[in-house]
Design a protein around this motif. Structure first.
Motif, PDB file in Angstrom:
ATOM      1  N   SER A 111       0.829  -1.215   0.000  1.00 58.99           N
ATOM      2  CA  SER A 111       0.000   0.000   0.000  1.00 58.99           C
ATOM      3  C   SER A 111       0.860   1.261   0.000  1.00 58.99           C
ATOM      4  O   SER A 111       0.525   2.246  -0.666  1.00 58.99           O
ATOM      5  CB  SER A 111      -0.955   0.002   1.201  1.00 58.99           C
ATOM      6  N   VAL A 112       1.972   1.236   0.729  1.00 56.65           N
ATOM      7  CA  VAL A 112       2.889   2.379   0.749  1.00 56.65           C
ATOM      8  C   VAL A 112       3.500   2.569  -0.637  1.00 56.65           C
ATOM      9  O   VAL A 112       3.555   3.684  -1.173  1.00 56.65           O
ATOM     10  CB  VAL A 112       3.990   2.188   1.805  1.00 56.65           C
ATOM     11  N   ALA A 113       3.964   1.467  -1.223  1.00 57.09           N
ATOM     12  CA  ALA A 113       4.574   1.549  -2.559  1.00 57.09           C
ATOM     13  C   ALA A 113       3.577   2.041  -3.591  1.00 57.09           C
ATOM     14  O   ALA A 113       3.898   2.902  -4.424  1.00 57.09           O
ATOM     15  CB  ALA A 113       5.122   0.180  -2.955  1.00 57.09           C
ATOM     16  N   LYS A 114       2.350   1.513  -3.553  1.00 59.34           N
ATOM     17  CA  LYS A 114       1.339   1.930  -4.532  1.00 59.34           C
ATOM     18  C   LYS A 114       1.005   3.407  -4.383  1.00 59.34           C
ATOM     19  O   LYS A 114       0.906   4.140  -5.381  1.00 59.34           O
ATOM     20  CB  LYS A 114       0.075   1.088  -4.372  1.00 59.34           C
ATOM     21  N   ALA A 115       0.824   3.868  -3.147  1.00 58.84           N
ATOM     22  CA  ALA A 115       0.473   5.268  -2.927  1.00 58.84           C
ATOM     23  C   ALA A 115       1.562   6.199  -3.466  1.00 58.84           C
ATOM     24  O   ALA A 115       1.270   7.224  -4.090  1.00 58.84           O
ATOM     25  CB  ALA A 115       0.250   5.517  -1.443  1.00 58.84           C
ATOM     26  N   LEU A 116       2.830   5.834  -3.240  1.00 60.05           N
ATOM     27  CA  LEU A 116       3.927   6.665  -3.737  1.00 60.05           C
ATOM     28  C   LEU A 116       4.003   6.632  -5.261  1.00 60.05           C
ATOM     29  O   LEU A 116       4.207   7.672  -5.900  1.00 60.05           O
ATOM     30  CB  LEU A 116       5.247   6.187  -3.130  1.00 60.05           C
TER      31      LEU A 116
ATOM     32  N   LYS B 252      13.405   4.173   6.172  1.00 63.70           N
ATOM     33  CA  LYS B 252      13.435   5.598   6.536  1.00 63.70           C
ATOM     34  C   LYS B 252      13.352   6.486   5.305  1.00 63.70           C
ATOM     35  O   LYS B 252      12.651   7.505   5.307  1.00 63.70           O
ATOM     36  CB  LYS B 252      14.714   5.891   7.329  1.00 63.70           C
ATOM     37  N   GLU B 253      14.055   6.100   4.236  1.00 63.63           N
ATOM     38  CA  GLU B 253      14.015   6.910   3.022  1.00 63.63           C
ATOM     39  C   GLU B 253      12.614   6.913   2.411  1.00 63.63           C
ATOM     40  O   GLU B 253      12.116   7.957   1.973  1.00 63.63           O
ATOM     41  CB  GLU B 253      15.032   6.399   2.009  1.00 63.63           C
ATOM     42  N   ILE B 254      11.969   5.741   2.404  1.00 66.09           N
ATOM     43  CA  ILE B 254      10.618   5.651   1.841  1.00 66.09           C
ATOM     44  C   ILE B 254       9.632   6.447   2.694  1.00 66.09           C
ATOM     45  O   ILE B 254       8.774   7.170   2.166  1.00 66.09           O
ATOM     46  CB  ILE B 254      10.188   4.174   1.740  1.00 66.09           C
TER      47      ILE B 254
END
Length: 346
Positions: A10-15, A325-327
């Protein structure tokens, strides 16, 4: 940091959506990226997400690209990726190759002018689910010299194969260099040395420093034989599909090249076992082949990798703290709401 599959995707998709991809492309791309981590291939998973995002922002990846047909001749389909997201495009090619194999006995789909697609073995899963043999090839930036050569000519020339054996399929996924370049990048991010025999500096001198190796060259596996296999992969991708040989492909990990399209290529092939063989026993022989490996106390390639139906939203995903942390910083800059496990990363 430990998260789970659902929250990490979900984090990857949102970004990816925030950086311009459509929901459909972001959904598939984030799935393949997170699957890499679920397979224990962190070097090709979320570690790469910040690089993809920077390339999307700079134009190195065309966020609005749509696949178009160059030529279609029955079992063969040639596509133009127009510089789009490699994960989505390689997966789409695998679906189309599968459909053609089901109709013609074999399906071959190429994607020209694309970008890095992550773990190549993921793209034979579609074929395996339909009981087909799958093959996948791609190229990338030149990092491997010819045998006895003194400059990089080939990429790691990865290849993948899926064999629909039972009770588990056989999944071969390998670089033809001694180690995948992503493993070097992973070591560099963790500030760890790499083993002897993995890489050379730009002058061809062996090195254990991954940061020097990223700007140098990788050793082919098995010496001259490894280089010959790598050359075959280059011929099937950069040579056959194009438009770029590996010496012309931009390095996706280089900040100096984030605005430069890679223009690399993928080739996906699906084969229906029932269309071949002297009798109707191809499937049985493939199963027996796998059984012989296991019964001899051997391990089938890919035996430890979870299949899509074995992945649940709660499947654990391990992410290096520095990567997380970077993400998280990129997500907070974009005002993206983070799931609980990711909130703890900073």
């Amino acid at each position: 940091m430990q998260s789970n599959f659902s929250e990490s995707q979900s984090v990857a998709k949102a970004l990816l959506c925030e950086y311009g991809l459509s929901p459909e492309v972001a959904e598939r791309s984030s799935h393949e990226i997170t699957m890499a981590d679920a397979w224990g291939r962190g070097s090709h998973g979320l570690l790469r997400l910040p690089h993809y995002l920077r390339r999307l922002k700079a134009g190195g990846i065309n966020a609005k690209a749509e696949l178009s047909v160059i030529k279609e001749t029955g079992a063969v389909l040639a596509l133009d990726g127009h510089g789009g997201m490699g994960h989505f495009q390689a997966h789409r090619a695998s679906v189309l190759a599968t459909q053609r194999a089901q109709r013609y006995g074999v399906g071959v789909v190429s994607v020209a002018d694309s970008n890095h697609c992550g773990v190549l073995g993921l793209y034979v899963l579609e074929m395996l689910e339909q009981g087909l043999i799958g093959l996948a090839f791609t190229n990338g930036p030149a990092v491997m010299p010819a045998w006895d050569g003194n400059r990089p000519l080939l990429s790691t020339s990865p290849l993948a194969a899926g064999i629909p054996s039972q009770p588990r399929p056989t999944i071969i996924d390998m670089a033809t260099s001694t180690v995948a370049r992503g493993r070097i990048a992973q070591a560099a991010a963790a500030d760890e040395e790499i083993p002897d025999g993995w890489a050379f500096d730009s002058n061809g001198i062996p090195t254990n420093d991954p940061k020097i190796a990223l700007n140098g060259m990788l050793a082919p596996m098995a010496g001259a034989k490894g280089f010959a296999l790598a050359l075959m992969v280059e011929a099937l991708t950069g040579g056959l599909v194009g438009p770029s040989l590996s010496t012309q492909v931009a390095d996706p990990l280089s900040l100096d090249a984030i605005a430069t399209p890679q223009r690399l290529s993928h080739l996906l092939m699906a084969i229906d076992p029932s269309a071949f063989g002297i009798d109707s026993s191809s499937t049985e022989r493939l199963n027996e082949m796998a059984h012989q490996v296991v019964s001899s106390n051997g391990r089938l390639p890919g035996a430890g990798r979870p299949l899509p139906n074995e992945i649940t939203p709660q499947t654990k995903i391990q992410i290096a703290d520095s990567v997380a942390k970077e993400i998280v910083q990129m997500a907070k800059t974009a005002n993206i709401e983070l799931p609980p496990s990711w909130e703890l990363a900073l």
